[in-house]
Motif scaffolding. Structure first.
Motif, PDB file in Angstrom:
ATOM      1  N   UNK A  77       0.826  -1.204   0.000  1.00  0.00           N
ATOM      2  CA  UNK A  77       0.000   0.000   0.000  1.00  0.00           C
ATOM      3  C   UNK A  77       0.867   1.263   0.000  1.00  0.00           C
ATOM      4  N   UNK A  78       2.125   1.107   0.500  1.00  0.00           N
ATOM      5  CA  UNK A  78       3.069   2.230   0.566  1.00  0.00           C
ATOM      6  C   UNK A  78       2.456   3.441   1.271  1.00  0.00           C
ATOM      7  N   UNK A  79       1.756   3.158   2.349  1.00  0.00           N
ATOM      8  CA  UNK A  79       1.113   4.207   3.133  1.00  0.00           C
ATOM      9  C   UNK A  79       1.978   4.516   4.355  1.00  0.00           C
ATOM     10  N   UNK A  80       2.444   5.752   4.458  1.00  0.00           N
ATOM     11  CA  UNK A  80       3.334   6.144   5.548  1.00  0.00           C
ATOM     12  C   UNK A  80       2.637   6.164   6.903  1.00  0.00           C
ATOM     13  N   UNK A  81       1.320   6.067   6.894  1.00  0.00           N
ATOM     14  CA  UNK A  81       0.581   6.039   8.156  1.00  0.00           C
ATOM     15  C   UNK A  81       0.561   4.641   8.777  1.00  0.00           C
ATOM     16  N   UNK A  82       1.085   3.657   8.067  1.00  0.00           N
ATOM     17  CA  UNK A  82       1.112   2.282   8.567  1.00  0.00           C
ATOM     18  C   UNK A  82       2.497   1.963   9.126  1.00  0.00           C
ATOM     19  N   UNK A  83       2.537   1.544  10.379  1.00  0.00           N
ATOM     20  CA  UNK A  83       3.793   1.178  11.036  1.00  0.00           C
ATOM     21  C   UNK A  83       3.711  -0.296  11.446  1.00  0.00           C
ATOM     22  N   UNK A  84       4.664  -1.105  10.978  1.00  0.00           N
ATOM     23  CA  UNK A  84       4.705  -2.531  11.336  1.00  0.00           C
ATOM     24  C   UNK A  84       6.013  -2.800  12.067  1.00  0.00           C
TER      25      UNK A  84
END
Length: 369
Positions: free
Chosen positions: A271-278
């Motif tokens: 998704x390359x979404x910077x709001x997602x942190x794993x």
């Protein structure tokens, strides 16, 4: 503290300049050395909770820590520590069940101390207006499933999924363009949500939350518990191990389950979404994490050098049940620089990690290649 995007970081830096300076300089000035005052005060302000989450270590200590931290307890620490650029994280139990929770948050806000609250979300709708009015900076909400049945298995409360979604939506509507509190949805991967945790993404995207964090299940096995007990006897440190005891089984997920997990995380990364942190997203590291591999000595933890865990009865923990003192007997500053704590830091520095670090959420886990 909860990560946020660049523009919001700038606003926070302007709002809390001391904390911003600490963030920049601490890795240089205090690398493996204690700060003048703990930077982060993790307060388990109440052990009361309306959920019964299987991965939560707090549930094991409810009877031991039946008391709560009062407004005066928090005020005393805030008054002593605010000049050092400290932050507070309020959790529990369920912090919204604390009778003085908004009085506490408002006081910290007026002292210009950044404050986060970690909640299971069940009471968000009820207290949405109070939360926004309090001046709270960060709100972390636990959400493990995209539907009612999956979320039920987290806290065993019927209707909790709908209540949480309604609560988050209401706060976002009330806060408007203010953007505070910054809202993070926190998901813990476990056996009950493995097949559908990735479906939370459309939900958080639709609600326009500020961040979605995905972490891994905290577990340990008998060998780790035995090793920590032996370490405790030798070094007189804490003997707790956080997470769920898997008994003699050193693997949490089967091979089939691990492959499903890797595929789902790869999908989310796409998704390359910077709001997602794993927390761990490398396929090799995921394999090692869930097959019981011991973390490398290259793993790092700043907890004993920069933060404390404060229990309802006033006990100050530095690490996994290592009780350094009690705020009803000594000041936090005195406890922080005590011989007892400094000796623990020396032991920790010498050993790099201890057995209880195995799957601890405070550890920046790395594995040998």
């Amino acid at each position: 503290m909860i990560n946020t995007n660049f523009s919001k970081k700038i606003n926070l830096a302007i709002k809390y300049p001391k904390v911003a300076i600490n963030t920049l300089l601490d890795p240089i000035l205090f690398n493996k050395k204690e700060t003048k005052f703990p930077r982060l005060i993790n307060c388990f302000i109440t052990e009361q909770c309306n959920f019964r989450c299987p991965m939560c270590h707090v549930g094991d200590s409810r009877q031991k820590y039946s008391s709560v931290l009062s407004f005066s307890d928090i005020k005393k620490i805030a008054d002593q520590g605010h000049k050092y650029g400290i932050s507070f994280q309020l959790s529990g139990g369920e912090p919204l069940m604390h009778p003085e929770i908004f009085k506490i948050i408002k006081y910290l806000h007026n002292k210009k101390i950044p404050t986060a609250l970690v909640t299971n979300g069940l009471l968000l709708e009820k207290y949405a207006q109070d939360i926004v009015n309090s001046g709270l900076d960060f709100l972390a909400v636990s959400l493990d499933g995209p539907d009612e049945p999956t979320q039920y298995l987290r806290g065993f409360v019927k209707g909790s999924f709908r209540q949480i979604i309604k609560g988050i939506t209401k706060i976002i509507k009330i806060r408007g363009k203010n953007h505070f509190p910054n809202i993070r949805v926190a998901t813990v991967i476990n056996k009950s949500n493995l097949l559908n945790f990735d479906k939370i993404y459309p939900l958080v995207k639709k609600m326009k939350v500020d961040q979605w964090s995905i972490s891994h299940f905290f577990y340990y096995h008998n060998k780790i518990k035995t090793a920590q007990n032996n370490f405790y006897k030798k070094n007189h440190t804490g003997n707790d191990v956080w997470g769920q005891n898997m008994g003699s089984n050193i693997e949490y997920f089967t091979k089939v389950q691990r492959d499903i997990l890797k595929n789902k995380i790869s999908k989310i990364l796409n998704y390359k979404n910077k709001k997602i942190i794993i927390s761990i997203n490398d396929k090799v590291d995921l394999e090692k994490y869930y097959t019981g591999v011991i973390p490398s000595k290259k793993s790092s933890c700043v907890s004993p050098f920069q933060q404390v865990f404060l229990r309802g009865n006033g006990d100050v923990e530095i690490c996994h049940g290592f009780i350094a003192g009690n705020i009803h007997q000594d000041s936090l500053l005195k406890i922080w620089h005590s011989e007892k704590v400094n000796n623990f830091r020396k032991i920790f520095t010498k050993n790099k990690t201890i057995p209880a670090c195995f799957r601890c959420c405070a550890l920046d886990i790395k594995f040998d290649k």
